[in-house]
Scaffold this active site. Structure first.
Site, PDB file in Angstrom:
ATOM      1  N   ASN A 140       0.801  -1.215   0.000  1.00 53.63           N
ATOM      2  CA  ASN A 140       0.000   0.000   0.000  1.00 53.63           C
ATOM      3  C   ASN A 140       0.839   1.272   0.000  1.00 53.63           C
ATOM      4  O   ASN A 140       0.347   2.342  -0.361  1.00 53.63           O
ATOM      5  CB  ASN A 140      -0.927  -0.012   1.221  1.00 53.63           C
ATOM      6  N   SER A 160      -4.207   2.042  -8.680  1.00 49.87           N
ATOM      7  CA  SER A 160      -5.033   3.245  -8.762  1.00 49.87           C
ATOM      8  C   SER A 160      -5.709   3.291 -10.127  1.00 49.87           C
ATOM      9  O   SER A 160      -5.196   2.731 -11.107  1.00 49.87           O
ATOM     10  CB  SER A 160      -4.157   4.492  -8.582  1.00 49.87           C
ATOM     11  N   TYR A 183       3.221   9.028 -11.138  1.00 49.79           N
ATOM     12  CA  TYR A 183       2.291   8.237 -10.329  1.00 49.79           C
ATOM     13  C   TYR A 183       1.546   7.217 -11.196  1.00 49.79           C
ATOM     14  O   TYR A 183       1.439   6.033 -10.844  1.00 49.79           O
ATOM     15  CB  TYR A 183       1.300   9.176  -9.641  1.00 49.79           C
ATOM     16  N   LYS A 230       1.701   3.114 -10.905  1.00 48.51           N
ATOM     17  CA  LYS A 230       0.519   2.314 -10.622  1.00 48.51           C
ATOM     18  C   LYS A 230       0.192   1.362 -11.783  1.00 48.51           C
ATOM     19  O   LYS A 230      -0.328   0.262 -11.560  1.00 48.51           O
ATOM     20  CB  LYS A 230      -0.667   3.227 -10.323  1.00 48.51           C
ATOM     21  N   ILE A 281     -10.697   8.486  -3.083  1.00 47.48           N
ATOM     22  CA  ILE A 281     -11.036   7.989  -1.754  1.00 47.48           C
ATOM     23  C   ILE A 281     -10.777   9.098  -0.736  1.00 47.48           C
ATOM     24  O   ILE A 281      -9.792   9.839  -0.840  1.00 47.48           O
ATOM     25  CB  ILE A 281     -10.188   6.749  -1.389  1.00 47.48           C
TER      26      ILE A 281
END
Length: 241
Positions: free
Chosen positions: A86, A138, A151, A155, A184
């Site tokens: 995570n 993601s 990012y 991912k 989220i």
């Protein structure tokens, strides 16, 4: 009692996963890299829910630190049944302005870190011929996102890592899956300005942001599933359809 190691577990999604697994009979290893106070708070709540815990500071991009962490886990609990990768960071910028350092830092934590932890987990899981590895990817890794080349690449890389490991480790009865959260409600999204949040909500058919608990429930589902592997589950309210 099964044992779960969750990286980046001091707060947010990581903490939520720890808490739900604590309620479901797991020993919990809380990995963190910087926020010791938050990690201790996670540990405190897990203990209150009846879990045996180990809190461990390690930078997942550092192979030696990860090796020492797994040695400590095996010393205390004897085995590991579930790894949840995570740990992740963001350093957003447009590609023409993004520095090599910004790109590499995100790749190293988000992707290399998952590789380092998965490698160690796979070794011990292979010996007992059982285990679950869950990578927190993601929607940015599925559809891309402006200003997040680093990012999104990390991912997306996690998804490729997930599928390759699933094929390699299936013969050892190890299931490997990925979860791709959308927007989220966490500290990471709290810092976004309201305009960005409103625009994001326009693209979510369910009309709201997701909750940490909804990611944790998906982790629990996959941890109890013995015939699902190599899959990417989008928990995004329909954002990517």
């Amino acid at each position: 009692m099964k044992t779960a190691l969750i990286t980046g577990a001091s707060r947010g999604i990581g903490r939520g996963i720890c808490l739900l697994l604590s309620e479901n009979g797991y020993n919990i290893i809380i990995n963190y890299s910087g926020n010791e106070e938050a990690a201790k708070e996670t540990e405190k709540i897990c203990n209150e829910k009846g879990a045996n815990t180990l809190i461990y500071k390690a930078n997942v991009e550092n192979e030696k630190e990860v090796e020492r962490m797994f040695e400590k886990v095996l010393e205390k609990f004897g085995s590991i049944d579930l790894l949840v990768n995570n740990a992740g960071i963001t350093k957003d910028n447009l590609i023409i302005r993004m520095s090599l350092e910004e790109f590499e830092n995100v790749i190293n934590i988000n992707l290399k870190g998952a590789f380092n932890c998965s490698k160690q987990a796979a070794k011990t899981m292979s010996k007992k011929r059982y285990g679950k590895i869950i990578n927190i990817s993601s929607v940015a890794g599925v559809s891309g996102n402006m200003g997040q080349a680093n990012y999104s690449a990390s991912k997306a890389g996690l998804i490729g890592l997930t599928k390759s490991m699933a094929k390699e480790l299936a013969k050892r009865n190890i299931c490997v899956n990925a979860i791709a959260p959308g927007f989220i409600e966490t500290d990471m999204t709290d810092i976004l300005n309201e305009n960005i949040k409103e625009k994001a909500l326009e693209n979510i058919p369910l009309g709201r942001m997701g909750r940490v608990e909804e990611i944790a429930k998906t982790v629990l589902f996959l941890s109890n599933s013995d015939y699902i592997t190599g899959q990417v589950i989008l928990v995004d309210g329909g954002m990517v359809i």
